[in-house]
Scaffold this motif. Structure first.
Motif, PDB file in Angstrom:
ATOM      1  N   LYS A  19       0.820  -1.213   0.000  1.00  0.00           N
ATOM      2  CA  LYS A  19       0.000   0.000   0.000  1.00  0.00           C
ATOM      3  C   LYS A  19       0.855   1.265   0.000  1.00  0.00           C
ATOM      4  N   GLU A  20       1.945   1.238   0.749  1.00  0.00           N
ATOM      5  CA  GLU A  20       2.853   2.388   0.750  1.00  0.00           C
ATOM      6  C   GLU A  20       3.551   2.518  -0.606  1.00  0.00           C
ATOM      7  N   THR A  21       3.874   1.377  -1.224  1.00  0.00           N
ATOM      8  CA  THR A  21       4.483   1.402  -2.556  1.00  0.00           C
ATOM      9  C   THR A  21       3.552   2.060  -3.561  1.00  0.00           C
ATOM     10  N   MET A  22       2.275   1.676  -3.515  1.00  0.00           N
ATOM     11  CA  MET A  22       1.292   2.261  -4.433  1.00  0.00           C
ATOM     12  C   MET A  22       1.125   3.755  -4.163  1.00  0.00           C
ATOM     13  N   ARG A  23       1.112   4.130  -2.896  1.00  0.00           N
ATOM     14  CA  ARG A  23       0.932   5.538  -2.553  1.00  0.00           C
ATOM     15  C   ARG A  23       2.061   6.379  -3.128  1.00  0.00           C
ATOM     16  N   ARG A  24       3.300   5.924  -2.946  1.00  0.00           N
ATOM     17  CA  ARG A  24       4.448   6.698  -3.423  1.00  0.00           C
ATOM     18  C   ARG A  24       4.517   6.730  -4.946  1.00  0.00           C
ATOM     19  N   LEU A  25       4.255   5.601  -5.577  1.00  0.00           N
ATOM     20  CA  LEU A  25       4.302   5.556  -7.038  1.00  0.00           C
ATOM     21  C   LEU A  25       3.177   6.398  -7.644  1.00  0.00           C
ATOM     22  N   ASN A  26       2.006   6.342  -7.034  1.00  0.00           N
ATOM     23  CA  ASN A  26       0.878   7.137  -7.520  1.00  0.00           C
ATOM     24  C   ASN A  26       1.180   8.634  -7.384  1.00  0.00           C
ATOM     25  N   HIS A  27       1.799   9.003  -6.274  1.00  0.00           N
ATOM     26  CA  HIS A  27       2.183  10.404  -6.068  1.00  0.00           C
ATOM     27  C   HIS A  27       3.182  10.844  -7.128  1.00  0.00           C
ATOM     28  N   GLU A  28       4.145   9.981  -7.422  1.00  0.00           N
ATOM     29  CA  GLU A  28       5.153  10.311  -8.427  1.00  0.00           C
ATOM     30  C   GLU A  28       4.525  10.398  -9.820  1.00  0.00           C
ATOM     31  N   LEU A  29       3.645   9.463 -10.135  1.00  0.00           N
ATOM     32  CA  LEU A  29       2.973   9.497 -11.432  1.00  0.00           C
ATOM     33  C   LEU A  29       2.120  10.757 -11.580  1.00  0.00           C
ATOM     34  N   THR A  30       1.391  11.093 -10.536  1.00  0.00           N
ATOM     35  CA  THR A  30       0.545  12.291 -10.581  1.00  0.00           C
ATOM     36  C   THR A  30       1.375  13.549 -10.822  1.00  0.00           C
ATOM     37  N   SER A  31       2.519  13.647 -10.143  1.00  0.00           N
ATOM     38  CA  SER A  31       3.401  14.812 -10.321  1.00  0.00           C
ATOM     39  C   SER A  31       3.919  14.893 -11.753  1.00  0.00           C
ATOM     40  N   LEU A  32       4.292  13.735 -12.308  1.00  0.00           N
ATOM     41  CA  LEU A  32       4.816  13.707 -13.673  1.00  0.00           C
ATOM     42  C   LEU A  32       3.723  14.005 -14.699  1.00  0.00           C
ATOM     43  N   LYS A  33       2.516  13.534 -14.416  1.00  0.00           N
ATOM     44  CA  LYS A  33       1.388  13.829 -15.311  1.00  0.00           C
ATOM     45  C   LYS A  33       1.070  15.324 -15.286  1.00  0.00           C
ATOM     46  N   ASP A  34       1.023  15.890 -14.086  1.00  0.00           N
ATOM     47  CA  ASP A  34       0.714  17.319 -13.947  1.00  0.00           C
ATOM     48  C   ASP A  34       1.779  18.188 -14.603  1.00  0.00           C
TER      49      ASP A  34
END
Length: 321
Positions: A19-34
């Motif tokens: 769950k922590e892995t998904m949280r961090r990867l999702n945060h990184e993906l969101t930043s890169l998408k934005d």
């Protein structure tokens, strides 16, 4: 032009950290998408390598709750390298990044990898700039391992594990390597496309237990050497030459003792020395040759590297609701 990126995460009994892995990867993906660096349909591909805990259930939960995740479940445990391949083969995108689930590799380096990819690199290696979180034994064995590979003539990237970016054409080129005995860290450099690297500090494992204890580390080292180098076979030839030279030396020594001293023990030199010397060398040689014959046996059967039991993916129409 904005690229579609896939992140492949092999998982084996990772319920404590997932769950922590998904949280961090999702945060990184969101930043890169934005930031406009990657497309909105970039995804994380979790590959469940025959886990016995709740790993697959957690992956399914990610998918069903609309997270940018896709789950791949293998029919049984096939090992870390095959799990990586399963993700690489199935993942969609202009480039694929592989990273372990334990969060020891800094996810912030993903953005740097994409920058290198945009500059024309087909392969971007994640290099551990610092291993202070590893034990002294771990660092010592790792450095010994890399030096051993270099000695055997295997092209390898020092302090690089399996944290890397591969362009789509690099992935397609990797598919041409059909061997069953896999050591991706040694195969990827053989692709030959333009490569670069980014450095990051290695962190402590977030939770759970290491999936590479000493036994698996030794197995990985043997797999790497016997899959990519014939140096051990050539070493046997060198031993044979040294054995011949030593046998001649011992023969002259035994003759000298017999002719010029009274200390010769009848039958000792001709019986004991050859038995121990030749016996030990023969067993060693048979062991090394047997390892290579075993590899030939496995390759000749052409069994599948992995079998995908299920793929969990939420359709875009459902994701948008």
């Amino acid at each position: 032009m904005t690229k579609q990126i896939a992140i492949v995460v092999p998982c084996y009994n990772e319920e404590a950290v997932l769950k922590e892995t998904m949280r961090r990867l999702n945060h990184e993906l969101t930043s890169l998408k934005d930031a406009g660096k990657i497309t909105r349909d970039s995804r994380v591909y979790f590959v469940d390598d025959g886990s016995h805990d709740k790993t697959w259930g957690i992956i399914n939960e990610f998918v069903q709750t609309g997270a940018p995740a896709i789950g791949i479940k293998l029919s049984r445990n096939r090992g870390h390298q095959n799990a990586l391949l399963a993700g690489l083969w199935i993942a969609k995108g202009d480039a694929v990044i592989t990273i372990d689930a334990d969060l020891q590799d800094d996810v912030a380096a993903i953005g740097k990898m994409i920058d290198e990819f945009d500059c024309g690199s087909d392969v971007v290696y994640g290099i551990r700039d610092s291993r202070e979180t590893d034990t002294v034994f771990k660092r010592l064995t790792a450095h010994t391992f890399y030096k051993l590979l270099t000695t055997c003539g295997i092209e390898t990237v020092y302090d690089h594990a399996d944290y890397r970016l591969l362009s789509r054409r690099a992935v397609e080129a990797l598919k041409e390597f059909r061997e069953v005995n896999l050591y991706l860290r040694g195969i990827v450099p053989l692709i030959g496309f333009k490569s670069s690297s980014v450095k990051y500090d290695r962190a402590k494992r977030f939770a759970g237990e290491t999936k590479y204890p000493l036994r698996k580390m030794v197995t990985l080292a043997l797999e790497a050497i016997t899959s990519l180098s014939v140096a051990p076979l050539r070493l046997i030839s060198a031993f044979g030459f040294l054995l011949s030279a030593a046998s001649f030396a011992i023969t002259f020594w035994a003759i000298g003792v017999r002719l010029f001293t009274n200390e010769a023990i009848p039958g000792w030199a001709s019986t004991v020395l050859p038995i121990y010397f030749l016996g030990g060398l023969q067993l060693l040689s048979l062991g090394v040759i047997g390892e290579y014959v075993g590899k030939i046996y496995l390759e000749s059967k052409s069994r599948p590297r992995f079998i995908v039991e299920a793929v969990s993916e939420l359709r875009e129409s459902s994701r948008l609701k």
